[in-house]
Design an enzyme around this catalytic site. Sequence first.
Site, PDB file in Angstrom:
ATOM      1  N   ASP A 100       0.851  -1.230  -0.174  1.00 45.22           N
ATOM      2  CA  ASP A 100      -0.052  -0.075  -0.031  1.00 45.22           C
ATOM      3  C   ASP A 100       0.783   1.331   0.093  1.00 45.22           C
ATOM      4  O   ASP A 100       0.400   2.045   0.553  1.00 45.22           O
ATOM      5  CB  ASP A 100      -1.101  -0.080   1.167  1.00 45.22           C
ATOM      6  CG  ASP A 100      -1.945  -1.284   1.153  1.00 45.22           C
ATOM      7  OD1 ASP A 100      -1.982  -2.106   0.352  1.00 45.22           O
ATOM      8  OD2 ASP A 100      -2.455  -1.186   2.173  1.00 45.22           O
ATOM      9  N   GLU A 124      -4.511  -0.803  -1.127  1.00 48.63           N
ATOM     10  CA  GLU A 124      -6.069  -0.844  -0.699  1.00 48.63           C
ATOM     11  C   GLU A 124      -6.777  -0.344  -1.401  1.00 48.63           C
ATOM     12  O   GLU A 124      -6.764   1.229  -1.680  1.00 48.63           O
ATOM     13  CB  GLU A 124      -5.716  -0.294   0.940  1.00 48.63           C
ATOM     14  CG  GLU A 124      -7.160  -0.529   1.519  1.00 48.63           C
ATOM     15  CD  GLU A 124      -7.022  -0.088   3.020  1.00 48.63           C
ATOM     16  OE1 GLU A 124      -5.859  -0.006   3.557  1.00 48.63           O
ATOM     17  OE2 GLU A 124      -8.329  -0.076   3.617  1.00 48.63           O
ATOM     18  N   LYS A 151      -6.571  -4.735  -2.912  1.00 46.18           N
ATOM     19  CA  LYS A 151      -7.403  -5.533  -1.911  1.00 46.18           C
ATOM     20  C   LYS A 151      -8.263  -4.604  -1.147  1.00 46.18           C
ATOM     21  O   LYS A 151      -7.951  -3.419  -0.933  1.00 46.18           O
ATOM     22  CB  LYS A 151      -6.017  -5.972  -0.879  1.00 46.18           C
ATOM     23  CG  LYS A 151      -5.343  -4.711  -0.459  1.00 46.18           C
ATOM     24  CD  LYS A 151      -4.447  -5.526   0.601  1.00 46.18           C
ATOM     25  CE  LYS A 151      -3.740  -4.488   1.312  1.00 46.18           C
ATOM     26  NZ  LYS A 151      -4.247  -3.579   2.276  1.00 46.18           N
ATOM     27  N   VAL A 160       3.154   0.311   4.122  1.00 47.04           N
ATOM     28  CA  VAL A 160       2.458   0.995   5.178  1.00 47.04           C
ATOM     29  C   VAL A 160       1.109   0.417   5.474  1.00 47.04           C
ATOM     30  O   VAL A 160       0.397  -0.292   4.506  1.00 47.04           O
ATOM     31  CB  VAL A 160       2.179   2.413   4.919  1.00 47.04           C
ATOM     32  CG1 VAL A 160       3.702   3.257   4.883  1.00 47.04           C
ATOM     33  CG2 VAL A 160       1.756   2.711   3.549  1.00 47.04           C
ATOM     34  N   CYS A 200      -2.232  -2.700   7.646  1.00 50.81           N
ATOM     35  CA  CYS A 200      -2.074  -3.461   6.663  1.00 50.81           C
ATOM     36  C   CYS A 200      -0.737  -4.465   6.477  1.00 50.81           C
ATOM     37  O   CYS A 200      -0.914  -5.578   6.120  1.00 50.81           O
ATOM     38  CB  CYS A 200      -2.100  -2.565   5.356  1.00 50.81           C
ATOM     39  SG  CYS A 200      -4.043  -1.886   5.329  1.00 50.81           S
TER      40      CYS A 200
HETATM   41  C1  C5J Z   1      -3.079   0.459   5.582  1.00 47.62           C
HETATM   42  C2  C5J Z   1      -4.761   1.634   6.888  1.00 47.62           C
HETATM   43  N1  C5J Z   1      -2.646   0.273   4.380  1.00 47.62           N
HETATM   44  N2  C5J Z   1      -3.919   1.990   7.641  1.00 47.62           N
HETATM   45  N3  C5J Z   1      -4.330   1.334   5.562  1.00 47.62           N
HETATM   46  O1  C5J Z   1      -2.249   0.266   6.575  1.00 47.62           O
HETATM   47  O2  C5J Z   1      -5.816   2.110   6.864  1.00 47.62           O
END
Ligand code: C5J
Length: 222
Positions: free
Chosen positions: A24, A72, A129, A157, A162
């Site tokens: 992500d 994401e 995803k 991240v 995630c």
């Molecule tokens: C991810 C989030 N990628 N923190 N998403 O960690 O909402």
Amino acid sequence: MAELKAEPFAFPLRRDAVALVVIDMQRDFAEEGGFGASLGNDVSRVTRIVPDVKRLIEGFRAAGLPVIHTMECHRPDLSDLPPAKRDRGAPALRIGDDGPMGRILIAGEPGTAILPELAPVDGEIVIEKPGKGAFYATPLGDILKDKGIAQLVFAGVTTEVCVQTTMREANDRGYECLLVEEATESYFPEFKAAAIAMIRAQGAIVGWTARLDAVLEAIADA
Ligand code: C5J
């Protein structure tokens, strides 16, 4: 097999069975006007790791090892967005709303794209995803099985959301997982530190963690 210096003990790197998974690294988490900023987070923390994530990706590419990227995101009709996810909290912009970089976390929108410095190259797999974990509602498991992948090196991240969710999903599926410490970040430094500690505690209960230089050295030598 090559030994990669890691915590809580050396990682038994298998060149024939390892892949990098970059979680992500999208504009929505790293730039003003995106999802991360709409939740009130300091997104500059994410921007700062981009050079290290880039070194890691380039190391895998130079070693001829697979690189997989995740994003994401949701379908434009929001059919894969549970109301419980959309309604949570009080962000300035919710998933699917129009923002300065297009609709928040919607597939195909400019803000949903991977940061240009880290963009996938031809032949690299990109997994879209809808959840925090990269195995839920995606073809990732089948793709890894087809390729004979048994070890996953993680970057991206956020560390405790995630990244950690995906590592736990992978660990339960039997993959040996390693997180690269400088190539992951959280909006909360204490959550990054806690996630790293949780992952490698109790004899690597979720997986290993390692410094970037140790990973680059091991994959170059393997
Ligand atoms: C991810 C989030 N990628 N923190 N998403 O960690 O909402």
